[in-house]
Scaffold this motif. Structure first.
Motif, PDB file in Angstrom:
ATOM      1  N   MET A 180       0.815  -1.206   0.000  1.00 46.85           N
ATOM      2  CA  MET A 180       0.000   0.000   0.000  1.00 46.85           C
ATOM      3  C   MET A 180       0.856   1.266   0.000  1.00 46.85           C
ATOM      4  SD  MET A 180      -2.614  -1.878  -0.234  1.00 46.85           S
ATOM      5  CE  MET A 180      -3.716  -0.502  -0.545  1.00 46.85           C
ATOM      6  N   ILE A 181       0.226   2.394   0.289  1.00 46.58           N
ATOM      7  CA  ILE A 181       0.871   3.698   0.066  1.00 46.58           C
ATOM      8  C   ILE A 181       0.822   4.563   1.322  1.00 46.58           C
ATOM      9  CG2 ILE A 181       0.375   3.692  -2.415  1.00 46.58           C
ATOM     10  CD1 ILE A 181      -1.982   5.625  -1.738  1.00 46.58           C
ATOM     11  N   GLY A 182       1.453   5.720   1.230  1.00 48.77           N
ATOM     12  CA  GLY A 182       1.445   6.660   2.340  1.00 48.77           C
ATOM     13  C   GLY A 182       2.399   6.243   3.449  1.00 48.77           C
ATOM     14  N   ASN A 183       2.454   7.107   4.455  1.00 43.39           N
ATOM     15  CA  ASN A 183       3.282   6.833   5.634  1.00 43.39           C
ATOM     16  C   ASN A 183       2.382   7.012   6.851  1.00 43.39           C
ATOM     17  OD1 ASN A 183       6.253   6.526   4.676  1.00 43.39           O
ATOM     18  ND2 ASN A 183       5.378   8.211   3.474  1.00 43.39           N
ATOM     19  N   HIS A 184       1.462   6.067   7.013  1.00 39.02           N
ATOM     20  CA  HIS A 184       0.371   6.292   7.939  1.00 39.02           C
ATOM     21  C   HIS A 184       0.673   5.876   9.365  1.00 39.02           C
ATOM     22  CE1 HIS A 184      -1.668   7.741   4.527  1.00 39.02           C
ATOM     23  NE2 HIS A 184      -1.970   6.575   3.978  1.00 39.02           N
ATOM     24  N   ALA A 185       1.950   5.560   9.642  1.00 40.27           N
ATOM     25  CA  ALA A 185       2.351   5.553  11.053  1.00 40.27           C
ATOM     26  C   ALA A 185       2.292   6.980  11.597  1.00 40.27           C
ATOM     27  CB  ALA A 185       3.764   4.989  11.196  1.00 40.27           C
ATOM     28  N   ILE A 186       2.422   7.941  10.681  1.00 38.50           N
ATOM     29  CA  ILE A 186       2.446   9.348  11.109  1.00 38.50           C
ATOM     30  C   ILE A 186       1.139   9.763  11.770  1.00 38.50           C
ATOM     31  CG2 ILE A 186       2.608  11.733  10.263  1.00 38.50           C
ATOM     32  CD1 ILE A 186       4.699  10.659   8.223  1.00 38.50           C
ATOM     33  N   PRO A 187      -0.038   9.626  11.109  1.00 45.53           N
ATOM     34  CA  PRO A 187      -1.277   9.968  11.824  1.00 45.53           C
ATOM     35  C   PRO A 187      -1.452   9.176  13.114  1.00 45.53           C
ATOM     36  CG  PRO A 187      -1.742   8.928   9.680  1.00 45.53           C
ATOM     37  CD  PRO A 187      -0.293   9.301   9.700  1.00 45.53           C
ATOM     38  N   VAL A 188      -1.005   7.927  13.125  1.00 48.11           N
ATOM     39  CA  VAL A 188      -1.167   7.111  14.333  1.00 48.11           C
ATOM     40  C   VAL A 188      -0.397   7.732  15.494  1.00 48.11           C
ATOM     41  CG1 VAL A 188      -0.617   4.884  15.378  1.00 48.11           C
ATOM     42  CG2 VAL A 188      -1.586   4.973  13.057  1.00 48.11           C
ATOM     43  N   ILE A 189       0.841   8.093  15.218  1.00 51.48           N
ATOM     44  CA  ILE A 189       1.680   8.626  16.299  1.00 51.48           C
ATOM     45  C   ILE A 189       1.236  10.037  16.681  1.00 51.48           C
ATOM     46  CG2 ILE A 189       4.032   9.300  16.910  1.00 51.48           C
ATOM     47  CD1 ILE A 189       5.035   6.962  15.172  1.00 51.48           C
ATOM     48  N   VAL A 190       0.917  10.835  15.677  1.00 50.13           N
ATOM     49  CA  VAL A 190       0.486  12.202  15.963  1.00 50.13           C
ATOM     50  C   VAL A 190      -0.811  12.185  16.765  1.00 50.13           C
ATOM     51  CG1 VAL A 190      -0.357  14.348  14.915  1.00 50.13           C
ATOM     52  CG2 VAL A 190       1.701  13.215  14.003  1.00 50.13           C
ATOM     53  N   ASP A 191      -1.732  11.333  16.377  1.00 51.81           N
ATOM     54  CA  ASP A 191      -3.000  11.213  17.102  1.00 51.81           C
ATOM     55  C   ASP A 191      -2.727  10.883  18.569  1.00 51.81           C
ATOM     56  OD1 ASP A 191      -5.843  11.024  17.409  1.00 51.81           O
ATOM     57  OD2 ASP A 191      -5.679   8.832  17.275  1.00 51.81           O
ATOM     58  N   ALA A 192      -1.841   9.886  18.787  1.00 51.58           N
ATOM     59  CA  ALA A 192      -1.547   9.482  20.169  1.00 51.58           C
ATOM     60  C   ALA A 192      -0.865  10.607  20.929  1.00 51.58           C
ATOM     61  CB  ALA A 192      -0.670   8.227  20.153  1.00 51.58           C
ATOM     62  N   ALA A 193       0.057  11.286  20.256  1.00 53.20           N
ATOM     63  CA  ALA A 193       0.790  12.362  20.926  1.00 53.20           C
ATOM     64  C   ALA A 193      -0.152  13.509  21.286  1.00 53.20           C
ATOM     65  CB  ALA A 193       1.917  12.866  20.020  1.00 53.20           C
ATOM     66  N   LEU A 194      -1.018  13.867  20.357  1.00 51.66           N
ATOM     67  CA  LEU A 194      -1.919  14.998  20.606  1.00 51.66           C
ATOM     68  C   LEU A 194      -2.965  14.646  21.662  1.00 51.66           C
ATOM     69  CD1 LEU A 194      -2.409  16.436  16.996  1.00 51.66           C
ATOM     70  CD2 LEU A 194      -0.804  17.180  18.787  1.00 51.66           C
ATOM     71  N   LYS A 195      -3.291  13.378  21.772  1.00 51.91           N
ATOM     72  CA  LYS A 195      -4.249  12.966  22.793  1.00 51.91           C
ATOM     73  C   LYS A 195      -3.565  12.715  24.130  1.00 51.91           C
ATOM     74  CE  LYS A 195      -7.737  11.200  19.597  1.00 51.91           C
ATOM     75  NZ  LYS A 195      -8.141  10.030  18.788  1.00 51.91           N
ATOM     76  N   GLY A 196      -2.251  12.956  24.174  1.00 51.46           N
ATOM     77  CA  GLY A 196      -1.546  12.905  25.447  1.00 51.46           C
ATOM     78  C   GLY A 196      -1.194  11.510  25.935  1.00 51.46           C
ATOM     79  N   ILE A 197      -1.159  10.564  25.026  1.00 54.15           N
ATOM     80  CA  ILE A 197      -0.792   9.210  25.454  1.00 54.15           C
ATOM     81  C   ILE A 197       0.674   9.173  25.864  1.00 54.15           C
ATOM     82  CG2 ILE A 197      -0.412   6.865  24.574  1.00 54.15           C
ATOM     83  CD1 ILE A 197      -3.131   6.940  23.420  1.00 54.15           C
ATOM     84  N   LYS A 198       0.923   8.580  27.041  1.00 53.97           N
ATOM     85  CA  LYS A 198       2.277   8.511  27.578  1.00 53.97           C
ATOM     86  C   LYS A 198       2.921   7.186  27.167  1.00 53.97           C
ATOM     87  CE  LYS A 198       1.407  12.283  29.867  1.00 53.97           C
ATOM     88  NZ  LYS A 198       1.750  13.519  29.140  1.00 53.97           N
ATOM     89  N   GLY A 199       4.231   7.113  27.368  1.00 50.37           N
ATOM     90  CA  GLY A 199       4.895   5.821  27.165  1.00 50.37           C
ATOM     91  C   GLY A 199       5.802   5.807  25.956  1.00 50.37           C
ATOM     92  N   PHE A 200       5.954   6.952  25.311  1.00 50.66           N
ATOM     93  CA  PHE A 200       6.965   7.059  24.255  1.00 50.66           C
ATOM     94  C   PHE A 200       7.497   8.479  24.279  1.00 50.66           C
ATOM     95  CE2 PHE A 200       2.962   8.215  22.328  1.00 50.66           C
ATOM     96  CZ  PHE A 200       3.248   9.279  21.496  1.00 50.66           C
ATOM     97  N   ASP A 201       8.686   8.657  23.713  1.00 57.42           N
ATOM     98  CA  ASP A 201       9.347   9.958  23.749  1.00 57.42           C
ATOM     99  C   ASP A 201       8.849  10.796  22.581  1.00 57.42           C
ATOM    100  OD1 ASP A 201      11.357  11.989  23.005  1.00 57.42           O
ATOM    101  OD2 ASP A 201      12.426  11.185  24.746  1.00 57.42           O
ATOM    102  N   ILE A 202       8.144  11.866  22.907  1.00 51.69           N
ATOM    103  CA  ILE A 202       7.467  12.637  21.861  1.00 51.69           C
ATOM    104  C   ILE A 202       8.469  13.320  20.927  1.00 51.69           C
ATOM    105  CG2 ILE A 202       7.222  14.790  23.167  1.00 51.69           C
ATOM    106  CD1 ILE A 202       4.327  14.942  22.057  1.00 51.69           C
ATOM    107  N   ASN A 203       9.637  13.680  21.455  1.00 54.70           N
ATOM    108  CA  ASN A 203      10.638  14.331  20.598  1.00 54.70           C
ATOM    109  C   ASN A 203      11.274  13.334  19.645  1.00 54.70           C
ATOM    110  OD1 ASN A 203      10.605  17.179  21.518  1.00 54.70           O
ATOM    111  ND2 ASN A 203      11.086  16.212  23.486  1.00 54.70           N
ATOM    112  N   GLU A 204      11.598  12.148  20.165  1.00 60.51           N
ATOM    113  CA  GLU A 204      12.118  11.107  19.281  1.00 60.51           C
ATOM    114  C   GLU A 204      11.062  10.722  18.247  1.00 60.51           C
ATOM    115  OE1 GLU A 204      13.479   7.822  21.634  1.00 60.51           O
ATOM    116  OE2 GLU A 204      15.019   9.043  22.635  1.00 60.51           O
ATOM    117  N   ALA A 205       9.810  10.686  18.701  1.00 62.00           N
ATOM    118  CA  ALA A 205       8.726  10.350  17.770  1.00 62.00           C
ATOM    119  C   ALA A 205       8.638  11.399  16.668  1.00 62.00           C
ATOM    120  CB  ALA A 205       7.402  10.247  18.517  1.00 62.00           C
TER     121      ALA A 205
END
Lengths: 756, 756
Positions: free
Chosen positions: A418-443
């Motif tokens: 398939m196409i796109g780089n849709h890990a990006i919306p997944v991570i951005v969604d989690a980051a913007l919703k404040g999910i903890k447990g990963f480094d937002i700067n590294e992400a």
């Protein structure tokens, strides 16, 4: 009684009753693992789900295969088939491409066959006929009577192990076939499946171990197993190609099988527990010992059921039994993957094919992101925040070893499906919703790299130079241009949150690139070449597949609607709300189909094809056009006609939870059209009640009055008791906890949800 | 001066002088890496050696490839070729099948090409013309002028790393191409070479890392690299298939290449050091840092030379310069492998494809045992006893993870090339000679398993049932029957030493199985079918290859002589000594060749083919027939006519040291006809003197008077001053230290070596 003692007892009673209530809820009863296991007929798509035993997000999916060298359905099991070839330990759920099917076991009696035979002539191999009337399945458990052998086979699973219980007829010619040649279709040249090496070794009369190294849809998989048997193996036949070795201790080769012989005169069942690992036999053994320490098959079934109950409990619903079956089986399908491939000791194979150690003892894979970023990942974000952080940490590992985030990650490796780089919306969604447990700067670093470092399907130098993908330089150019514009918008949102203004501006600019492919003359997004010339001939009905055409598994009609980051601007492009709504009307009603429709497009309502992901958000777009009752109409139409609780319960491939997540959200009344915005568009709820248990301890409840297949229109809405006229709710509304009440009716309330 | 001080000074002087003497010996000067790098013409076989830089038993062989996707010669370099495609880091020396060629680097200037072009049109790719007049090589060092670019390229190596020094013309368009698509011939379907995945990453402007995962002759190889550059990379072009990415940081794919651009205006050379690992990039980096800590290219060359000098020093010879060049290059070729694949931290990939840790930090592979068990392994046993123990420990690891000892082990994996289980004679020889460093009981267990657990080419159930290999059940049946009988004899010898009488008797019985294929009517070993019927038609001249015929890479004439465990019984079978000698006479004189000769058979003297291993012991068999002067004649004939110090110095593939070991032993005057017996048959020494430095500190010296191409016949022999009339010496004679003196002459002394 002191107040303190009273409080303690009350507290005990509450938790006791709570536990009891939870236990008595028995949500697992609604899981029907046969949903999605077959198509209605040869012209339809199966959900590609498997009916066998698995645990939430586990490595092992122990399930019957009706096809040897499966291709379609990708799960290896087709409800319409009449024979079973055996029980393999790993399966994909809902994908369009087959892989896995590792370490097939098959119990037989009588003459020994070590090849499966054909479905036309099942008696020429170890394959057996079966009947759905003597087959059953529930979460974590599968059972079938193998009619050719009169064997009752039962399966259950833990995260890293399969557990088999075979009840043979009394006798002395019972066999268990192990076939390490069972794999996806080796003749399909584009996956070039090949077994590189394999081993079966009899360690002692109750232990078999081995491995297979295979290249297929996943470039390289090493699958090790360690199997213990409750009865002694009395003799064996080991086979490599056409060579048969009797009572050998080991066989290595690329096409190896074994028949293990047992005495079953005592009529007690043969139990087999099989640990798996992607790293070594030693780890497979350690995994098995950690998870199945005894021979209590029924106990492991109960454990598996309890694990599922715990996950399903995150949303409690009221509705019809069929609704509950679709809903909870949907959750079950959504939670079948991503799969934790790490061993119990944390060992995992990275995207660099090297051995690594995960401190958190988890390394999730099976990221079907083009499908799941739309609604399945937002569902995880909502009710699986800890897992979501684990998914992100796992995706970050691919970035570290492979240079960019997953596109479609299978068995820890990128397969560029398939196409796109849709890990990006997944991570951005989690980051913007404040999910903890990963480094937002590294992400953010990973997200930016995935948006700037060119890789297959993502030539960013082209993107930067042309501000669209020219079809002559990058096939699937219209779909990629649209989806990449959305990914860029997501990057910009996280840049904004992190105060990276230059990046924000640059990526917001890039997120407008979709406009460069809007062809006013035809009213569609249309391919251009590198000279800026529209690609002709153009027919908005013409389908593309996965290359060689500007549209990915769809046509210009379906991709016309893909600007989730800026629907108002899309409405402007199409000439305003009325024109936009008119075009939507056409979309849902034009029945013309070209000669060739991409096989993934199914579940049609006009040009809308619910069977594939590009359509999934489109019913909700009437909201922005000021005609929310049409959203309600079409959403309810999909909910009520394109889902059911039968083996053909989905209108296309279930796609690793996405098809289910659409139902789960939509049946509760809302859906994340833009999956990284924190906004859910309101559709047409069909469940009487749905309570979402949030990790914070709060609960968000949706109550719906009068919903039915006729009463699909919203009459009134209240949020926490106050009248609510917006056609969307936000993550904040949910996070706050509270109650959203709908009252439904048979006629549209054209005043609700429309600016007065 | 006190006595103690005097002793200290004397001791210092002795070691100083000793070191000086050793240094002044300068044996490495006689290594000519071009020997064996080309065939005389298209109808001959190349030695298949490579001319590049390597260290004794090291992982890295950094050498030029004249062929892209090499096939023949297997070394990738043909002295007759006119162009070089680049310098890859791993090569096989002397094999008949190609593999490795990992991580190709090529310096260029001007227009950037990332594909090699063709030898017919070198200007269409990065390939460059070269001339032998501007090419040189010595142990651990290779140099060539790349004529198309006016670049002087120099190479050296450590065990795990390659070191490049490229002197570009002054300018700003210097490039280094990295081509990870360079591999063995992908079109040869029987090896099915395929690159599974690969990566090139620019870490910073002086560092490149990456890997490739490849299946080929070795089923699965993971090759990781970490490269440091002495000058900054100014820009890059990364390429995947037809896609070009400019200044990308990473490229992943199955056909990837990169061009790194450099400014070379300052005219100083570009230095590149490249660490390799079979396990991870991190280990490749660790390996590099452990072995090359600075940018001193010349220092690493000196280190490499010192390493070779230390190994060559084990045998000091006197003779002509050509003899010294052939002899020491032979030792060099013999010590080029087996290769230690383990990382400096002890990590290695087992035959089970899992990561393991070697306590001894070594894991040797490249076991071309069908070739090397004959003389190369006995040579290691003699002068590399510690390495021999390491080889055995490494072979034992295959037994542990794969169920049986290596047949042909490449990159730690079994590839089932050739026949027999000739790890057995290697281990038994070492055990019987008292080599320490491995567990003799575990070794016996492995040997017995390898002789009883059926596996490809070794169906022991058939062996046990028929007492020969029927051709209809196992192709190459005559050769396997003969060689397996010998292996069985070896098992018996170790069983005897360990007091396992039942095993001894059983395996001695099995070692007679060869007799069951002796056809009195034709006087040859001949194939039978499972019914005991001779396979017809039969022509003793007809050749077999590697399957589909009873003889392996040979004919009935060549295999007639293969009973090294019991030559007297073979003599009986052939009708006594006179008849035996007559048949040998015919063997060495019948010049008839059938239409099709196996490509490996070359270096003919009648039916004798020194170019392939089945013939290697045959010249020595006249000793047992009472005509040792004919042994002397033919041995001298081979030594003097089938070896030379040119690029076509071998009469066939050098075969990982076996062809060289034949020369090393034979030129000193003796050869292990039965490589596990501790007996060396005396032939015709040609070296004036040879001193073998034993690990015990003792020295065994051979002096030869009057040897020449005419004076090939032994006149008299003394051992430690006493007349010696036996036609063999024993390991004990050597172990005791001492002196063996030969006097040679132009006429046979038919009284020497014959029972009076």
């Amino acid at each position: 009684m002191t107040k303190k003692a009273f409080t303690l007892i009350a507290s005990f009673l509450i938790s006791y009753l709570g536990a009891n209530a939870q236990s008595s809820a028995n949500l697992v009863q609604y899981i029907n693992p046969f949903i999605g296991t077959g198509a209605v007929d040869a012209s339809s798509l199966s959900g590609s789900n498997f009916p066998g035993a698995t645990t939430p997000f586990g490595l092992v999916q122990l399930s019957p295969d009706t096809q040897d060298n499966p291709d379609n359905p990708a799960s290896g099991y087709d409800y319409n088939d009449k024979t079973i070839v055996g029980f393999s330990h790993t399966h994909l759920s809902g994908t369009g491409v087959a892989d896995l099917f590792d370490i097939l076991f098959m119990p037989t009696t009588g003459k020994i066959y070590t090849t499966p035979g054909t479905s036309e002539n099942p008696e020429t191999g170890y394959r057996s006929r079966f009947s759905h009337s003597q087959e059953s399945a529930k979460a974590g458990y599968y059972q079938v009577k193998l009619l050719d052998y009169n064997i009752n086979a039962e399966l259950t699973a833990t995260e890293h192990a399969g557990f088999h219980r075979y009840t043979f007829p009394q006798g002395s010619d019972a066999h268990v076939i192990i076939d390490l040649n069972h794999s996806l279709n080796k003749k399909r040249s584009y996956w070039s499946c090949r077994i590189i090496d394999a081993q079966i070794r009899q360690v002692n009369d109750r232990t078999i171990e081995g491995f297979r190294i295979i290249t297929g849809w996943a470039q390289l998989r090493k699958v090790y197993f360690y199997a213990e048997f409750s009865k002694p193996i009395t003799s064996n036949e080991m086979v490599s190609g056409n060579h048969i070795y009797n009572n050998n201790t080991i066989v290595n080769g690329t096409n190896i099988r074994a028949a293990l012989n047992f005495d079953t005169k005592d009529a007690t069942p043969l139990l087999i527990k099989v640990g798996l690992s992607e790293n070594s036999i030693a780890n497979a053994k350690e995994n098995l010992n950690a998870e199945i320490s005894n021979w209590n098959f029924d106990g492991i079934v109960k454990e598996a059921q309890a694990k599922w109950e715990k996950e399903l409990d995150k949303i409690k619903i009221e509705g019809t039994t069929e609704q509950k079956q679709i809903f909870y089986t949907g959750l079950y399908h959504a939670f079948t993957q991503p799969n934790n491939l790490a061993d119990v000791n944390g060992d995992y194979m990275g995207a660099d094919y090297a051995l690594h150690k995960a401190k958190d003892k988890t390394d999730y894979s099976t990221f079907s992101l083009w499908d799941t970023y739309r609604a399945a990942n937002p569902l995880y974000t909502l009710i699986q925040p800890k897992r979501t952080a684990g998914f992100i940490r796992s995706m970050m590992r691919q970035y570290e070893t492979y240079g960019y985030l997953p596109i479609w990650q299978l068995w820890g490796e990128e397969n560029y499906c398939m196409i796109g780089n849709h890990a990006i919306p997944v991570i951005v969604d989690a980051a913007l919703k404040g999910i903890k447990g990963f480094d937002i700067n590294e992400a953010y670093e990973a997200i930016k790299a995935s948006s700037t470092v060119s890789h297959p399907g993502s030539p960013f130098d082209v993107w930067t130079k042309y501000h669209y993908m020219p079809e002559d330089l990058q096939s699937q150019s219209v779909s990629i241009t649209l989806e990449m514009s959305f990914d860029d918008w997501c990057v910009a949102q996280l840049a904004k949150k992190l105060g990276k203004t230059a990046d924000y501006n640059e990526f917001m600019q890039r997120s407008n690139n979709y406009k460069n492919l809007f062809d006013k003359s035809t009213g569609f997004f249309r391919a251009k070449d590198a000279n800026g010339k529209w690609v002709s001939p153009f027919n908005p009905l013409d389908y593309g597949g996965n290359g060689g055409n500007p549209y990915t598994e769809g046509n210009a009609w379906q991709y016309l609607w893909y600007v989730p980051q800026n629907v108002p601007e899309l409405i402007n492009l199409l000439g305003g709300k009325a024109a936009f709504a008119n075009k939507l009307d056409s979309f849902f009603t034009i029945k013309d189909l070209p000669k060739e429709v991409n096989g993934n497009a199914s579940g049609f309502i006009g040009q809308y094809a619910h069977g594939n992901e590009p359509s999934h958000h489109i019913t909700y777009l009437y909201n922005d056009a000021g005609q929310p009752w049409k959203t309600q109409y079409y959403v309810a139409d999909v909910l009520n006609t394109l889902y059911n609780n039968s083996s053909s319960g989905y209108s296309g491939n279930e796609d690793c939870g996405q098809m289910s997540a659409w139902y789960i959200f939509s049946s509760m009344g809302f859906y994340p059209v833009n999956p990284a915005s924190g906004i859910y568009e309101i559709g047409s709820p069909i469940l009487k009640k749905a309570s979402i248990q949030l990790a914070s301890g709060k609960t968000f409840t949706v109550n719906t009055k009068n919903a039915s297949e006729v009463n699909v229109y919203i009459q009134t809405v209240t949020l926490n008791g106050k009248p609510y006229n917006k056609t969307f709710i936000t993550q904040k509304d949910i996070d706050n906890g509270g109650t959203l009440n709908f009252v439904m009716g048979a006629q549209p309330n054209k005043r609700w949800g429309v600016a007065q």
